[in-house]
Design a protein around this motif. Structure first.
Motif, PDB file in Angstrom:
ATOM      1  N   ARG A  26       0.750  -1.217   0.054  1.00 13.21           N
ATOM      2  CA  ARG A  26      -0.027  -0.189  -0.144  1.00 13.21           C
ATOM      3  C   ARG A  26       0.942   1.247  -0.125  1.00 13.21           C
ATOM      4  O   ARG A  26       0.370   2.388  -0.498  1.00 13.21           O
ATOM      5  CB  ARG A  26      -0.830   0.037   1.164  1.00 13.21           C
ATOM      6  N   ASP A  27       2.132   1.149   0.747  1.00 13.96           N
ATOM      7  CA  ASP A  27       2.871   2.423   0.536  1.00 13.96           C
ATOM      8  C   ASP A  27       3.816   2.647  -0.304  1.00 13.96           C
ATOM      9  O   ASP A  27       4.555   3.564  -0.433  1.00 13.96           O
ATOM     10  CB  ASP A  27       3.645   2.591   2.030  1.00 13.96           C
ATOM     11  N   ALA A  28       3.944   1.847  -1.355  1.00 14.34           N
ATOM     12  CA  ALA A  28       4.631   2.011  -2.533  1.00 14.34           C
ATOM     13  C   ALA A  28       4.375   3.361  -3.156  1.00 14.34           C
ATOM     14  O   ALA A  28       3.333   3.738  -3.054  1.00 14.34           O
ATOM     15  CB  ALA A  28       4.224   0.872  -3.667  1.00 14.34           C
ATOM     16  N   PRO A  29       5.688   3.918  -3.480  1.00 10.40           N
ATOM     17  CA  PRO A  29       5.507   5.190  -3.861  1.00 10.40           C
ATOM     18  C   PRO A  29       5.052   5.650  -5.229  1.00 10.40           C
ATOM     19  O   PRO A  29       4.818   6.727  -5.847  1.00 10.40           O
ATOM     20  CB  PRO A  29       7.064   5.723  -3.967  1.00 10.40           C
ATOM     21  N   GLU A  30       4.864   4.384  -6.022  1.00  8.21           N
ATOM     22  CA  GLU A  30       4.198   4.818  -7.433  1.00  8.21           C
ATOM     23  C   GLU A  30       2.855   4.282  -7.451  1.00  8.21           C
ATOM     24  O   GLU A  30       2.618   3.053  -6.676  1.00  8.21           O
ATOM     25  CB  GLU A  30       5.255   4.103  -8.346  1.00  8.21           C
ATOM     26  N   ASP A  31       2.127   4.597  -8.329  1.00 10.11           N
ATOM     27  CA  ASP A  31       0.788   4.145  -8.612  1.00 10.11           C
ATOM     28  C   ASP A  31       0.713   3.520  -9.739  1.00 10.11           C
ATOM     29  O   ASP A  31      -0.445   2.981 -10.171  1.00 10.11           O
ATOM     30  CB  ASP A  31      -0.219   5.445  -8.776  1.00 10.11           C
ATOM     31  N   SER A  32       1.628   3.571 -10.521  1.00  7.79           N
ATOM     32  CA  SER A  32       1.838   2.555 -11.764  1.00  7.79           C
ATOM     33  C   SER A  32       3.204   2.235 -12.087  1.00  7.79           C
ATOM     34  O   SER A  32       3.809   2.968 -11.633  1.00  7.79           O
ATOM     35  CB  SER A  32       0.894   3.446 -13.062  1.00  7.79           C
ATOM     36  N   VAL A  33       3.254   1.347 -12.960  1.00  2.37           N
ATOM     37  CA  VAL A  33       4.681   0.977 -13.569  1.00  2.37           C
ATOM     38  C   VAL A  33       4.660   0.374 -15.015  1.00  2.37           C
ATOM     39  O   VAL A  33       3.454  -0.474 -15.036  1.00  2.37           O
ATOM     40  CB  VAL A  33       5.022  -0.085 -12.415  1.00  2.37           C
ATOM     41  N   GLU A  34       5.611   0.605 -15.517  1.00  2.00           N
ATOM     42  CA  GLU A  34       5.789   0.260 -17.056  1.00  2.00           C
ATOM     43  C   GLU A  34       6.428  -1.023 -16.893  1.00  2.00           C
ATOM     44  O   GLU A  34       7.125  -1.819 -16.050  1.00  2.00           O
ATOM     45  CB  GLU A  34       6.606   1.197 -17.915  1.00  2.00           C
ATOM     46  N   PRO A  35       5.978  -2.003 -18.083  1.00  2.22           N
ATOM     47  CA  PRO A  35       6.633  -3.428 -18.140  1.00  2.22           C
ATOM     48  C   PRO A  35       8.048  -3.386 -18.272  1.00  2.22           C
ATOM     49  O   PRO A  35       8.799  -4.150 -17.533  1.00  2.22           O
ATOM     50  CB  PRO A  35       6.167  -3.851 -19.519  1.00  2.22           C
ATOM     51  N   SER A  36       8.583  -2.302 -18.720  1.00  2.50           N
ATOM     52  CA  SER A  36      10.235  -2.350 -18.795  1.00  2.50           C
ATOM     53  C   SER A  36      10.854  -2.414 -17.396  1.00  2.50           C
ATOM     54  O   SER A  36      11.834  -2.857 -16.857  1.00  2.50           O
ATOM     55  CB  SER A  36      10.775  -1.221 -19.658  1.00  2.50           C
ATOM     56  N   ARG A  37      10.188  -1.288 -16.498  1.00  2.00           N
ATOM     57  CA  ARG A  37      10.381  -1.136 -14.922  1.00  2.00           C
ATOM     58  C   ARG A  37      10.229  -2.374 -14.329  1.00  2.00           C
ATOM     59  O   ARG A  37      11.188  -2.743 -13.641  1.00  2.00           O
ATOM     60  CB  ARG A  37       9.760   0.126 -14.557  1.00  2.00           C
ATOM     61  N   LEU A  38       9.189  -3.124 -14.322  1.00  2.00           N
ATOM     62  CA  LEU A  38       8.825  -4.366 -13.931  1.00  2.00           C
ATOM     63  C   LEU A  38       9.792  -5.491 -14.264  1.00  2.00           C
ATOM     64  O   LEU A  38      10.504  -6.320 -13.285  1.00  2.00           O
ATOM     65  CB  LEU A  38       7.448  -4.970 -14.281  1.00  2.00           C
TER      66      LEU A  38
END
Length: 140
Positions: A26-38
């Motif tokens: 829940r506290d992750a600083p990002e609200d979305s993430v791109e496939p390359s970052r994953l």
């Protein structure tokens, strides 16, 4: 009659194609993430979130649709990821993600592990985790 058959086949295919989501603590600083970052998270190329929190990635033990769809989304097969993790482990650069028994455990562990990220079918998601990405059929 053929229309009814077609409708039933279409409905059956939609039921089998459950939505896969990428979830984080829940506290992750990002609200979305791109496939390359994953991919960078899962290969260990990026080890921290934007705010400096350590990224903790989880995998599923069992091969299955959810796992395969996630790895297709980030652009690697599960066997290719296994090779990448083995190389990193043998070179002392890190260990593979912890593989969890099932999707319920995935959600539980992400909810209780700061910096955690993983994947599951949407049906297992509750408000204890944050959804970052929805991987719909055909979105690879």
């Amino acid at each position: 009659m053929w229309l009814l058959t077609l409708t039933l086949l279409l409905a059956a295919s939609l039921v089998g194609a459950a939505e896969v989501v990428v979830v984080a603590h829940r506290d992750a600083p990002e609200d979305s993430v791109e496939p390359s970052r994953l991919l960078d998270f899962y290969t260990g190329d990026i080890r921290q979130w934007e705010d400096g929190t350590r990224v903790v990635v989880f995998d599923l033990k069992e091969k299955g649709e959810t796992r395969e769809r996630f790895f297709e989304y980030i652009g690697k097969s599960s066997s290719r990821m296994r090779t990448i993790w083995l190389k990193r482990m043998l070179s002392g650069e890190g260990d593979p993600p912890e593989a969890l028994a099932d999707e319920e455990e995935m959600v539980r562990r992400i909810a209780t592990t700061p910096g955690a990220v993983g994947f599951t079918k949407r049906e297992f998601v509750n408000d204890s985790v944050k959804v970052l990405v929805s991987i719909e059929s055909g979105s690879e």
